[in-house]
Design an enzyme around this catalytic site. Structure first.
Site, PDB file in Angstrom:
ATOM      1  N   HIS A 198       5.458  91.473  42.636  1.00 22.47           N
ATOM      2  CA  HIS A 198       5.797  92.886  42.449  1.00 22.47           C
ATOM      3  C   HIS A 198       7.157  93.009  41.764  1.00 22.47           C
ATOM      4  CE1 HIS A 198       6.780  97.070  43.191  1.00 22.47           C
ATOM      5  NE2 HIS A 198       7.823  96.706  43.906  1.00 22.47           N
ATOM      6  N   ASP A 214      12.903 101.695   9.304  1.00 20.32           N
ATOM      7  CA  ASP A 214      12.180 100.908  10.319  1.00 20.32           C
ATOM      8  C   ASP A 214      13.224 100.110  11.076  1.00 20.32           C
ATOM      9  OD1 ASP A 214      10.255  98.919  11.598  1.00 20.32           O
ATOM     10  OD2 ASP A 214       8.866 100.075  10.370  1.00 20.32           O
ATOM     11  N   TRP A 248      11.598  87.554  44.095  1.00 20.24           N
ATOM     12  CA  TRP A 248      11.818  87.687  42.644  1.00 20.24           C
ATOM     13  C   TRP A 248      13.112  87.031  42.221  1.00 20.24           C
ATOM     14  CZ3 TRP A 248      15.315  89.900  39.223  1.00 20.24           C
ATOM     15  CH2 TRP A 248      16.352  90.648  39.783  1.00 20.24           C
ATOM     16  N   SER A 278      11.718  86.529  23.947  1.00 22.55           N
ATOM     17  CA  SER A 278      11.280  87.833  23.463  1.00 22.55           C
ATOM     18  C   SER A 278      12.401  88.860  23.592  1.00 22.55           C
ATOM     19  CB  SER A 278      10.045  88.275  24.250  1.00 22.55           C
ATOM     20  OG  SER A 278       9.931  89.670  24.278  1.00 22.55           O
ATOM     21  N   SER A 279      13.076  88.871  24.746  1.00 22.04           N
ATOM     22  CA  SER A 279      14.154  89.839  24.957  1.00 22.04           C
ATOM     23  C   SER A 279      15.307  89.612  23.995  1.00 22.04           C
ATOM     24  CB  SER A 279      14.714  89.719  26.374  1.00 22.04           C
ATOM     25  OG  SER A 279      13.843  90.275  27.291  1.00 22.04           O
ATOM     26  N   HIS A 296      23.161  90.403  37.756  1.00 21.45           N
ATOM     27  CA  HIS A 296      23.838  91.687  37.860  1.00 21.45           C
ATOM     28  C   HIS A 296      23.868  92.464  36.557  1.00 21.45           C
ATOM     29  CE1 HIS A 296      25.265  94.790  40.274  1.00 21.45           C
ATOM     30  NE2 HIS A 296      26.042  95.103  39.263  1.00 21.45           N
ATOM     31  N   GLU A 312      21.669  92.253  34.459  1.00 19.15           N
ATOM     32  CA  GLU A 312      20.258  92.637  34.339  1.00 19.15           C
ATOM     33  C   GLU A 312      19.988  94.000  34.972  1.00 19.15           C
ATOM     34  OE1 GLU A 312      17.554  91.583  32.877  1.00 19.15           O
ATOM     35  OE2 GLU A 312      16.076  92.776  33.975  1.00 19.15           O
ATOM     36  N   TYR A 314      21.970  96.442  35.168  1.00 23.83           N
ATOM     37  CA  TYR A 314      22.476  97.485  34.268  1.00 23.83           C
ATOM     38  C   TYR A 314      21.641  97.585  33.009  1.00 23.83           C
ATOM     39  CZ  TYR A 314      26.216  97.799  37.548  1.00 23.83           C
ATOM     40  OH  TYR A 314      26.913  97.969  38.697  1.00 23.83           O
ATOM     41  N   SER A 363      20.947 111.699  29.003  1.00 20.89           N
ATOM     42  CA  SER A 363      21.975 112.388  28.219  1.00 20.89           C
ATOM     43  C   SER A 363      21.396 113.104  27.007  1.00 20.89           C
ATOM     44  CB  SER A 363      23.038 111.385  27.745  1.00 20.89           C
ATOM     45  OG  SER A 363      23.617 110.750  28.843  1.00 20.89           O
ATOM     46  N   HIS A 374      28.644  89.886  44.697  1.00 20.26           N
ATOM     47  CA  HIS A 374      28.429  90.845  45.789  1.00 20.26           C
ATOM     48  C   HIS A 374      26.987  90.785  46.292  1.00 20.26           C
ATOM     49  CE1 HIS A 374      27.510  94.146  42.583  1.00 20.26           C
ATOM     50  NE2 HIS A 374      26.400  93.595  42.979  1.00 20.26           N
ATOM     51  N   HIS A 375      26.125  90.060  45.579  1.00 21.39           N
ATOM     52  CA  HIS A 375      24.768  89.822  46.083  1.00 21.39           C
ATOM     53  C   HIS A 375      24.749  88.682  47.092  1.00 21.39           C
ATOM     54  CE1 HIS A 375      22.782  92.392  43.034  1.00 21.39           C
ATOM     55  NE2 HIS A 375      23.810  92.035  42.286  1.00 21.39           N
ATOM     56  N   THR A 388      30.724 105.305  36.654  1.00 22.56           N
ATOM     57  CA  THR A 388      29.460 105.951  37.015  1.00 22.56           C
ATOM     58  C   THR A 388      29.709 107.382  37.461  1.00 22.56           C
ATOM     59  OG1 THR A 388      28.788 103.770  37.788  1.00 22.56           O
ATOM     60  CG2 THR A 388      27.318 105.577  38.266  1.00 22.56           C
ATOM     61  N   LYS A 397      30.040 109.645  34.560  1.00 19.15           N
ATOM     62  CA  LYS A 397      28.751 110.032  33.984  1.00 19.15           C
ATOM     63  C   LYS A 397      28.105 111.152  34.782  1.00 19.15           C
ATOM     64  CE  LYS A 397      27.388 106.019  31.447  1.00 19.15           C
ATOM     65  NZ  LYS A 397      26.981 106.835  30.308  1.00 19.15           N
ATOM     66  N   ARG A 428      13.729  92.468  55.199  1.00 19.32           N
ATOM     67  CA  ARG A 428      12.831  92.562  54.052  1.00 19.32           C
ATOM     68  C   ARG A 428      11.998  91.281  53.946  1.00 19.32           C
ATOM     69  NH1 ARG A 428      16.832  91.551  48.821  1.00 19.32           N
ATOM     70  NH2 ARG A 428      14.924  91.973  47.698  1.00 19.32           N
TER      71      ARG A 428
END
Lengths: 516, 302
Positions: A67, A96, A132, A160-161, A244, A246, A248, A259, A293-294, A319, A322, A441
Site C-alpha cells: 500500500h 512541448d 514501505w 524514470s524519476s 525526507h 521525498e 516534500y 496557489s 527526526h524519523h 510552511t 504559505k 502501527r
C-alpha cells in the site's frame, strides 16, 4: 510534425507529445491509486474488529508494505509528473517538453517497474513484507527472495524519476516564452522546478541504499551487518536522507496547484507571490537536514536528537508563511465554492492539522511515546491524503475542462468532495486517539480497547474509496460529453493555459506567445 | 519532419518503448540470475538496450547533422547532461556518506564509546575500533567461529619509502593526466585543429584504458591477499567505492572512445558544434574528481 494525434494504439506507445504523455501518467497514477486503495481496504477490513478475521498476518504485512510503496511511487509521484507534463509547457509558453522522446521513456518505464513489483506478491515467499521504509535487516537478512525484484523495480523507477526531473528542469529553464522571467512564472512551475531538483538530488541516494541491500543480500558485504563492522542504523540514515526530501516531493507541487486555484475562486491575485517562492526554496533546503527526526528512538547521541528536533521545527516557519498567504488571499475575496475550490480549502485546513501533528512528533522526548503508533499514521495520512490527493483531485477538476473541452458535473463533483472529506476525517481522525492511547502501527490485531475507533476508521475508509469511484465516473463522463467549456473556463483566471482553446490543441505555442 | 516553430519537436518514436522493454528485461534478468536462474533474459535485455542506445544516439546525431537542432534545443541537451552528472554525484555521495558514518560513528560505538558500552560488552566484547578494519566485531567476539572475517591486508600505504611502488598513486597520476589531455583535445578542437584533437583524445582513451588495467591489477592483488568484497566493512567500502568508480571510468572511456571513432572515421565535431564530445569530457572530469575523493578518503586516510 503531424498536426493531430496519430491513429491507433501506437499513438500512445510511440508518442512524443507532452499532452499524451501527461494523460498516460495521470491514468497510470489513477490505476495505481485504485490498486493501492484496494490494499488499504484489505488492511481496514482486517482491522474492522479485533482478532484475526480475513488475512494471515504475513499477508497483512505485505499489504501495508505494498500500500505504501504503490501510493508513494505509483500514485502520488506519477500524478504530479502527469500534471507537470500537461501544464508546464502550456504555463511557460513552450511547444512541448524540452526532451520529448526521453519524456516518453520516463513514462513507459513505470508500467514495467510496477508490473515487476506487484508480481512479487505471487512469487515464492510472497512480496515485500518489511514496511514501505524497508528497514534492514528485515529487508535483507529476513527478507523473502522476491526482495531482489523489488530492489530492481526501485532502481528503474528511480531512473524514470530522474529523467522526468531533468526534462522538467530543462523545460523550465530553457523553454520559457520571451518575457516570462523566473519571478513571473506561475507557482506550479516554481514548485515543480524545486521538486525536480529535490528528485535529482535524492533518487540516486535511494538507488544507493537499495544497491547496498542488494550487495548485503547476494554478495556478502557488511553495510548493515554489525558482525562485519557495519550498522543497520546506517540503512535508516541513508534511507531517510532520501525519504525526507521525498515527502516534500509529494507536497511541493500540491502547494503550486492550490496557489493556482485559490486566487481564481477568491477573485484576487495570490497574496505574497515572492514570499511563496522563497518559502518553497526554504522548505526544500531544510528537507535535507531533518532526516533523523524519523529515527529519534533508534539510539542517537543527545546532540543529534536536539539538532534534528530544532531543524524540524524550523520548517513550520516557511510552511506557516504559505498557509498565511493562502488564507490572506481568500480574505475579503469574492469567493465561490466550485469543486476545485472546495478541495483547495479542505487542503489548507486539513494539511495544517497534519502540520501541527508533525510539530508534536518533532518534539524528540514526546516522539519516544508517539513513535510507531497510529498517531504517526494519522499524521502522515493527514498531510498526504488532503495534501497530495486532494490537491491532485483539485487540479484535475480545475484543468479537466481545458484538457477535454467539457465541463464536469458540478453536483457530482461537490458530492464527491463531501464524501471524500467525510470519509477521510472518519478514517484518520480517530487514529490520533488510538495512537496516543498506544495502538501500534503495522499489526493486524489489537486490544479490544481500541475496537470502536477502529470500526469508525474502517467505515470511513470504504466511504473514501467509494468517493474515488465517483471521481472516475465523473471524469469519464466529462471526457465523453457535457456542457462545452469556454476558453477561459473560469472567471478571469490567470495564466497562459487559459489563452488557448478548450480543449487545448494537440500542439500549443508552436511559436512562443508574448508575455508582458 | 518539419520544425515545430523554432524548437524541433521530434515525431513519434519507437525508441522509448523499446528502451523501457530493454531496461525491464535487463533488471528482471539480473534478479532472476541472482535468485538462481540463468543468464538468458539478462542477455536478451542487454542486446535490446544496446540496439536501442545505438539507434537513439544515431538518430540524435543525424538530426543534428540535418540542422534540426536550434541553439535553444542544444541548450536542453546541455542542461540534461549537467543534471545527469549531478545525479551521479549524489549516487556517490550515498557511498561516501556510508564510509563516513561507519568510520566515525558505527565502529566507535561498536567498540563501546558513547552511551552504547553495553552493546560492546554483551554482543561484541573485545572489539576495538580501528581503520582499516582488520579485526571484525565477529572475530573479536567469536574468535575462530567468526563468519565475517576481516581482510588479510589493506590497501593503505605502509611506509614512506614505498610510495613510488604504491599503485593508487600511479592511478591518480594516470587519471589526473587524462583530465588534462582531454582538456587539450577540447582546446585543439576550439582552435579548429582536428589533428591535435584526434591525437589528444586518443591519448586520453589510452590513459583511461591504462587506469582500468592498473585497477584490475590492484583487484587481483587484493584478492590474492584475502582482501575481498566480503571481508568485513573495510572490504565492503573499499570495493564498492572503487568498483562503482571503475564502472564509471569504463563508461567514460567508452564514451570518449566513441567520440574518438566518430571524429576519426566520420569526421564529426566542428569547433562550434561539439556538444557530444563536451558532454563526454564533462563526464570524464566528473569521474576524475570522484577519484580524487577516493584517493583521499579510501587510500590516504585509509
Amino acid at each position: 510534425m503531424a498536426h493531430g494525434p496519430a491513429k491507433g494504439f501506437t499513438r500512445w506507445l510511440y508518442t512524443t507529445n507532452h499532452k499524451d504523455i501527461g494523460s498516460m501518467y495521470l491514468w497510470f497514477s489513477f490505476a495505481m491509486f485504485l490498486l493501492g486503495g484496494v490494499f488499504a481496504l484489505v488492511i481496514r477490513a482486517e482491522l474492522f474488529e479485533p482478532g484475526l478475521q480475513i488475512v494471515e498476518p504475513g499477508f497483512f504485512n505485505q499489504m501495508t508494505t505494498m500500500h505504501g510503496l504503490v501510493m508513494v511511487f505509483g500514485a502520488v509521484m506519477p500524478a504530479f509528473v502527469g500534471l507537470a507534463n500537461w501544464m508546464i509547457p502550456m504555463m511557460v509558453g513552450a511547444p512541448d517538453m524540452a526532451l520529448p522522446r526521453m519524456n516518453n521513456w520516463s513514462f513507459w518505464i513505470l508500467p514495467f517497474a510496477f508490473a515487476m513489483m506487484v508480481a512479487t506478491l505471487f512469487m515464492e515467499g510472497g512480496g515485500p513484507n518489511f514496511g514501505w521504509t524497508f528497514y534492514a535487516p528485515l529487508s535483507t537478512t529476513y527478507a523473502p527472495p522476491s526482495v531482489t525484484f523489488f530492489i530492481f523495480a526501485v532502481h528503474i523507477m528511480g531512473a524514470s524519476s530522474i529523467m522526468g526531473s531533468i526534462n522538467i528542469i530543462a523545460t523550465i529553464l530553457n523553454m520559457r516564452a520571451p518575457g516570462m522571467t523566473l519571478m513571473k512564472m506561475p507557482l506550479f512551475v516554481w514548485t515543480w522546478l524545486i521538486t525536480a531538483y529535490l528528485l535529482i538530488a535524492v533518487m540516486p541516494v535511494l538507488a544507493g541504499v537499495v544497491t547496498m541491500m542488494l550487495m548485503d543480500i547476494h554478495f556478502g558485504t557488511s553495510f548493515f551487518d554489525a558482525a562485519g563492522g557495519g550498522d543497520p542504523v546506517l540503512f535508516q540514515h541513508v534511507f531517510w536522507f532520501f525519504g525526507h526530501p521525498e515527502v516534500y516531493i509529494m507536497i511541493l507541487p500540491a502547494f503550486g496547484i492550490v496557489s493556482a486555484i485559490i486566487p481564481t475562486f477568491a477573485r484576487k491575485p495570490l497574496f505574497g507571490y515572492s514570499s511563496m517562492v522563497y518559502a518553497t526554496a526554504s522548505i526544500a533546503f531544510l528537507s535535507f537536514i531533518v532526516w533523523a527526526h524519523h529515527m529519534f528512538t533508534v539510539g542517537m547521541p543527545i546532540a543529534g536528537e536536539l539538532f534534528f528536533m530544532y531543524a524540524t521545527m524550523l520548517i513550520a516557519v516557511p510552511t506557516g508563511v504559505k498557509v498565511f498567504n493562502w488564507v490572506t488571499t481568500m480574505f475579503r475575496g469574492a469567493m465561490t465554492f466550485e469543486t476545485p475550490m472546495l478541495f483547495s480549502i479542505a487542503f489548507v485546513i486539513l494539511f495544517t492539522i497534519g502540520g501541527f501533528s508533525g510539530l508534536m512528533l518533532a518534539i524528540a522526548p514526546a516522539d519516544f511515546q508517539y513513535h510507531d503508533t497510529y498517531f504517526v499514521v494519522a499524521h502522515f495520512h493527514y498531510v498526504l491524503v488532503p495534501g497530495a490527493i486532494f490537491s491532485i483531485t483539485a487540479g484535475v477538476y480545475y484543468w479537466l475542462p481545458k484538457w477535454c473541452g467539457n465541463m464536469y458535473n458540478e453536483t457530482m463533483g461537490k458530492t464527491q468532495f463531501w464524501m471524500a472529506f467525510i470519509g477521510l476525517n472518519l478514517t484518520f481522525f480517530p487514529m490520533h486517539f488510538v495512537g496516543l492511547a498506544g495502538m501500534q502501527r503495522r499489526v493486524p490485531d489489537y486490544n479490544q480497547f481500541f475496537a470502536d475507533f477502529n470500526m469508525i476508521s474502517s467505515c470511513g475508509a470504504f466511504l473514501f474509496g467509494a468517493a474515488q469511484i465517483m471521481l472516475l465516473y465523473n471524469v469519464i463522463s466529462t471526457i465523453r460529453g457535457g456542457k462545452k467549456a469556454t476558453d477561459e473556463v473560469w472567471e478571469n483566471p490567470e495564466g497562459l493555459e487559459w489563452t488557448v482553446a478548450s480543449p487545448a490543441p494537440y500542439h500549443t505555442f508552436s511559436t512562443p506567445p508574448a508575455v508582458k | 519532419m518539419s520544425a515545430e516553430g523554432n524548437y524541433y519537436v521530434p515525431d513519434q518514436s519507437r525508441l522509448p518503448i523499446f528502451a523501457s522493454l530493454g531496461l525491464f528485461l535487463t533488471v528482471y534478468g539480473a534478479a532472476t540470475k541472482l535468485n538462481g536462474g540463468g543468464w538468458t533474459i539478462f542477455m536478451l535485455g542487454a542486446v535490446v538496450m544496446a540496439v536501442v542506445l545505438w539507434s537513439w544516439f544515431s538518430t540524435v546525431i543525424s538530426e543534428n547533422i540535418a540542422g534540426l537542432n536550434s541553439n535553444q534545443l542544444k541548450k536542453s541537451y546541455v542542461w540534461g547532461m549537467g543534471w545527469f552528472i549531478f545525479s551521479e554525484v549524489m549516487f556517490f555521495a550515498a557511498f561516501f556518506g556510508a564510509l563516513f558514518y561507519i568510520r566515525n560513528f558505527a565502529l566507535p560505538w561498536l567498540s563501546g564509546e558513547g552511551d552504547t558500552s553495553t552493546t560492546n560488552a554483551i554482543l561484541w566484547s573485545g572489539f576495538e575500533a580501528q581503520w582499516p578494519l582488520m579485526v571484525t566485531p565477529d572475530m573479536a567476539a567469536n574468535g575462530d567461529a567468526a563468519k565475517v572475517v576481516g581482510p588479510g591486508q589493506n590497501m593503505s600505504i605502509t611506509t614512506a619509502e614505498s610510495i613510488w611502488s604504491w599503485l593508487p598513486l600511479w592511478n591518480t597520476i594516470v587519471l589526473l593526466t587524462s583530465s588534462v589531455t582531454v582538456h587539450f583535445a577540447h582546446t585543439a578542437l576550439k582552435n579548429n585543429n582536428k589533428k591535435g584533437f584526434n591525437i589528444w583524445l586518443g591519448i586520453t582513451v589510452a590513459l583511461g584504458i591504462l587506469f582500468l588495467v592498473l585497477q584490475a591489477e590492484e583487484y587481483i592483488h587484493a584478492y590474492s591477499v584475502d582482501l575481498t568484497l566480503d571481508s568485513g566493512v573495510y572490504g565492503t567500502t573499499f570495493f564498492m567505492l572503487t568498483g562503482f568508480h571503475g564502472a564509471h571510468v569504463t563508461l567514460g572511456t567508452f564514451m570518449l572512445l566513441v567520440m574518438w571513432l566518430r571524429s576519426v572515421l566520420k569526421g564529426h565535431f566542428k569547433h562550434e558544434d561539439c556538444f557530444g564530445f563536451e558532454a563526454a569530457s564533462w563526464y570524464w572530469h566528473f569521474v576524475d574528481v570522484v577519484w580524487v575523493g577516493l584517493f583521499i578518503f579510501v587510500y590516504i586516510l585509509g
